[in-house]
Design a protein around this motif. Sequence first.
Motif, PDB file in Angstrom:
ATOM      1  N   ALA A 177       0.811  -1.219   0.000  1.00 39.25           N
ATOM      2  CA  ALA A 177       0.000   0.000   0.000  1.00 39.25           C
ATOM      3  C   ALA A 177       0.839   1.262   0.000  1.00 39.25           C
ATOM      4  CB  ALA A 177      -0.926   0.007   1.217  1.00 39.25           C
ATOM      5  N   ARG A 178       2.149   1.138   0.266  1.00 37.30           N
ATOM      6  CA  ARG A 178       3.010   2.328   0.319  1.00 37.30           C
ATOM      7  C   ARG A 178       4.281   2.090  -0.484  1.00 37.30           C
ATOM      8  NH1 ARG A 178       4.594   4.506   5.881  1.00 37.30           N
ATOM      9  NH2 ARG A 178       5.127   2.330   6.291  1.00 37.30           N
ATOM     10  N   ALA A 179       4.943   3.187  -0.822  1.00 35.38           N
ATOM     11  CA  ALA A 179       6.206   3.125  -1.551  1.00 35.38           C
ATOM     12  C   ALA A 179       7.062   4.322  -1.184  1.00 35.38           C
ATOM     13  CB  ALA A 179       5.958   3.100  -3.053  1.00 35.38           C
ATOM     14  N   ILE A 180       8.347   4.207  -1.457  1.00 36.83           N
ATOM     15  CA  ILE A 180       9.258   5.358  -1.418  1.00 36.83           C
ATOM     16  C   ILE A 180       9.458   5.782  -2.861  1.00 36.83           C
ATOM     17  CG2 ILE A 180      11.562   6.178  -0.824  1.00 36.83           C
ATOM     18  CD1 ILE A 180      11.636   3.957   1.324  1.00 36.83           C
ATOM     19  N   SER A 181       9.133   7.028  -3.156  1.00 37.07           N
ATOM     20  CA  SER A 181       9.137   7.497  -4.545  1.00 37.07           C
ATOM     21  C   SER A 181       9.949   8.774  -4.690  1.00 37.07           C
ATOM     22  CB  SER A 181       7.705   7.760  -5.019  1.00 37.07           C
ATOM     23  OG  SER A 181       7.692   8.276  -6.337  1.00 37.07           O
ATOM     24  N   MET A 182      10.618   8.919  -5.825  1.00 41.31           N
ATOM     25  CA  MET A 182      11.182  10.217  -6.179  1.00 41.31           C
ATOM     26  C   MET A 182      10.021  11.181  -6.359  1.00 41.31           C
ATOM     27  SD  MET A 182      13.946  11.163  -9.177  1.00 41.31           S
ATOM     28  CE  MET A 182      15.294  10.388  -8.272  1.00 41.31           C
ATOM     29  N   SER A 183      10.169  12.380  -5.849  1.00 42.01           N
ATOM     30  CA  SER A 183       9.091  13.357  -5.892  1.00 42.01           C
ATOM     31  C   SER A 183       8.970  14.001  -7.270  1.00 42.01           C
ATOM     32  CB  SER A 183       9.331  14.448  -4.851  1.00 42.01           C
ATOM     33  OG  SER A 183      10.451  15.249  -5.210  1.00 42.01           O
ATOM     34  N   ILE A 184       7.844  14.638  -7.496  1.00 44.71           N
ATOM     35  CA  ILE A 184       7.613  15.341  -8.758  1.00 44.71           C
ATOM     36  C   ILE A 184       8.670  16.418  -8.985  1.00 44.71           C
ATOM     37  CG2 ILE A 184       6.044  16.935  -9.938  1.00 44.71           C
ATOM     38  CD1 ILE A 184       5.009  14.114 -10.059  1.00 44.71           C
TER      39      ILE A 184
END
Length: 248
Positions: free
Chosen positions: A181-188
């Motif tokens: 349900a969650r992730a670590i993502s590079m931001s916009i």
Amino acid sequence: MIEIRIVEDKQAIGATAAALGADAIRKAIAEAGHATIVVATGASQFDTLKHLVGAQDIDWSKVTAFHLDEYVGLPESHPASFRKYLLERFVQPLNGAVEFVPVNGDAADPEAEARRLNDLIGDRHIDVCFAGIGENCHLAFNDPPADFDTEAPFIVVTLDEACRRQQLGEGWFPSLEAVPARAISMSIRQILKSRLIVLSVPDQRKAEAVRHAVEGAVSPAHPASILQQHAHAVLLLDPAAASLLQRR
């Protein structure tokens, strides 16, 4: 502004994406002695990575590669792990020559892992970012409504159901419940700092997202629409993915 290129199929998308990225890497090494890139995963990147690791005249020891995102709580051994994907399709074919900075999604504290990555990426100039666009128009794992304002390079995000269903539909997980349900993502904002963004987007299932990204209003409801404000984003489509565009 988004530069749109329509090519015959996903194999041509991959070859073109890799050629554009390889040129950017060579130029960065020639000018600065080093290149920093962002590599992506998912079904859209298979051919891109295949051609990229085969590119000629790149000194990979002078390249640092970050990756866009990783699921929270998923070990590297899991078939859907993006670290596993990139180690097998990118790092190992290059015999480990590239400096690869993994997102450790199974870190005990995801927020602390995001801060670690933020310290590592710092003020680096990103020469090229490889990416795709999700069926819900997400960019990396920035699902709608995306955060267009945070300056943090990596953030912990919650995945919406449409995104999770895409991962299920692509065969990465046995059930929807198994998709994290969650992730670590590079931001916009961090993605937009890349000098060149190369997007590989095949298949009819992406056509509506492509239409929103290219011809719709710039809105957090359609995260990839922010690419309209980037100076050098190249969107590579096959005819199916481009089928809903009014202008081509």
